[in-house]
Design a protein around this motif. Structure first.
Motif, PDB file in Angstrom:
ATOM      1  N   ALA A  48       0.864  -1.182   0.000  1.00 45.49           N
ATOM      2  CA  ALA A  48       0.000   0.000   0.000  1.00 45.49           C
ATOM      3  C   ALA A  48       0.896   1.227   0.000  1.00 45.49           C
ATOM      4  O   ALA A  48       1.931   1.249   0.666  1.00 45.49           O
ATOM      5  CB  ALA A  48      -0.901  -0.002   1.231  1.00 45.49           C
ATOM      6  N   ARG A  49       0.529   2.249  -0.763  1.00 41.61           N
ATOM      7  CA  ARG A  49       1.337   3.473  -0.899  1.00 41.61           C
ATOM      8  C   ARG A  49       2.792   3.115  -1.150  1.00 41.61           C
ATOM      9  O   ARG A  49       3.704   3.556  -0.461  1.00 41.61           O
ATOM     10  CB  ARG A  49       1.174   4.379   0.306  1.00 41.61           C
ATOM     11  N   SER A  50       2.993   2.267  -2.143  1.00 43.39           N
ATOM     12  CA  SER A  50       4.312   1.757  -2.475  1.00 43.39           C
ATOM     13  C   SER A  50       4.560   1.897  -3.965  1.00 43.39           C
ATOM     14  O   SER A  50       3.628   2.008  -4.752  1.00 43.39           O
ATOM     15  CB  SER A  50       4.424   0.266  -2.122  1.00 43.39           C
ATOM     16  N   ILE A  51       5.830   1.868  -4.325  1.00 43.35           N
ATOM     17  CA  ILE A  51       6.209   1.734  -5.726  1.00 43.35           C
ATOM     18  C   ILE A  51       6.827   0.349  -5.846  1.00 43.35           C
ATOM     19  O   ILE A  51       7.622  -0.071  -5.007  1.00 43.35           O
ATOM     20  CB  ILE A  51       7.170   2.847  -6.182  1.00 43.35           C
ATOM     21  N   VAL A  52       6.390  -0.396  -6.854  1.00 39.36           N
ATOM     22  CA  VAL A  52       6.837  -1.772  -7.040  1.00 39.36           C
ATOM     23  C   VAL A  52       7.440  -1.888  -8.432  1.00 39.36           C
ATOM     24  O   VAL A  52       6.861  -1.411  -9.411  1.00 39.36           O
ATOM     25  CB  VAL A  52       5.656  -2.765  -6.892  1.00 39.36           C
ATOM     26  N   ALA A  53       8.610  -2.512  -8.517  1.00 40.93           N
ATOM     27  CA  ALA A  53       9.250  -2.797  -9.803  1.00 40.93           C
ATOM     28  C   ALA A  53       9.356  -4.309  -9.941  1.00 40.93           C
ATOM     29  O   ALA A  53       9.822  -4.991  -9.035  1.00 40.93           O
ATOM     30  CB  ALA A  53      10.628  -2.153  -9.869  1.00 40.93           C
ATOM     31  N   VAL A  54       8.903  -4.811 -11.080  1.00 42.61           N
ATOM     32  CA  VAL A  54       9.002  -6.233 -11.384  1.00 42.61           C
ATOM     33  C   VAL A  54       9.861  -6.346 -12.632  1.00 42.61           C
ATOM     34  O   VAL A  54       9.521  -5.803 -13.683  1.00 42.61           O
ATOM     35  CB  VAL A  54       7.611  -6.856 -11.639  1.00 42.61           C
ATOM     36  N   CYS A  55      10.996  -7.029 -12.514  1.00 40.60           N
ATOM     37  CA  CYS A  55      11.913  -7.200 -13.641  1.00 40.60           C
ATOM     38  C   CYS A  55      11.621  -8.524 -14.332  1.00 40.60           C
ATOM     39  O   CYS A  55      11.495  -9.550 -13.673  1.00 40.60           O
ATOM     40  CB  CYS A  55      13.364  -7.187 -13.159  1.00 40.60           C
TER      41      CYS A  55
END
Length: 94
Positions: A48-55
Motif C-alpha cells: 500500500a502506498r508503495s512503488i513496485v518494480a518487477v523485472c
C-alpha cells in the motif's frame, strides 16, 4: 539494498540452468493484469502506498526476475523526496 533471489547458503542460485528449486512452482501469466494480481504473492504481502518494480528476464520465454518495493515517499505537492529518488536510482541499477 539489493537482495539475491536465493539467500546465501540456501543451496540454490540464480543460474537458470538448474531449473526451479523444489519449493517453487511455475505459474503462467497470460496478461498484464495477471502479473499485477500476482504482486502480493511475489512480495508475500499486499503493498500500500508503495512503488513496485518487477523485472522480467528472458526473451523467448520471459520469467519474473527481481521484484522490488519501496514506500512511496512524497513531499507536499506530490513531489518525490530525495530518499525516493535514491530508491528509484537503485531500482534502475537492478
Amino acid at each position: 539494498m539489493t537482495t539475491p533471489a536465493f539467500p546465501h547458503g540456501s543451496g540454490f542460485s540464480d543460474d537458470p540452468g538448474g531449473g526451479p528449486p523444489p519449493h517453487q512452482h511455475t505459474v503462467t501469466l497470460y496478461a498484464p493484469g495477471d502479473l499485477l494480481a500476482s504482486v502480493p504473492a511475489l512480495l508475500e504481502f499486499r503493498p500500500a502506498r508503495s512503488i513496485v518494480a518487477v523485472c522480467l528476464t528472458g526473451e523467448r520465454k520471459p520469467s519474473v526476475g527481481a521484484v522490488m518495493r519501496h514506500d512511496l515517499v512524497l513531499s507536499g505537492g506530490d513531489v518525490p523526496t530525495p530518499p525516493m529518488y535514491a530508491a528509484l536510482g537503485q531500482f534502475a541499477t537492478v
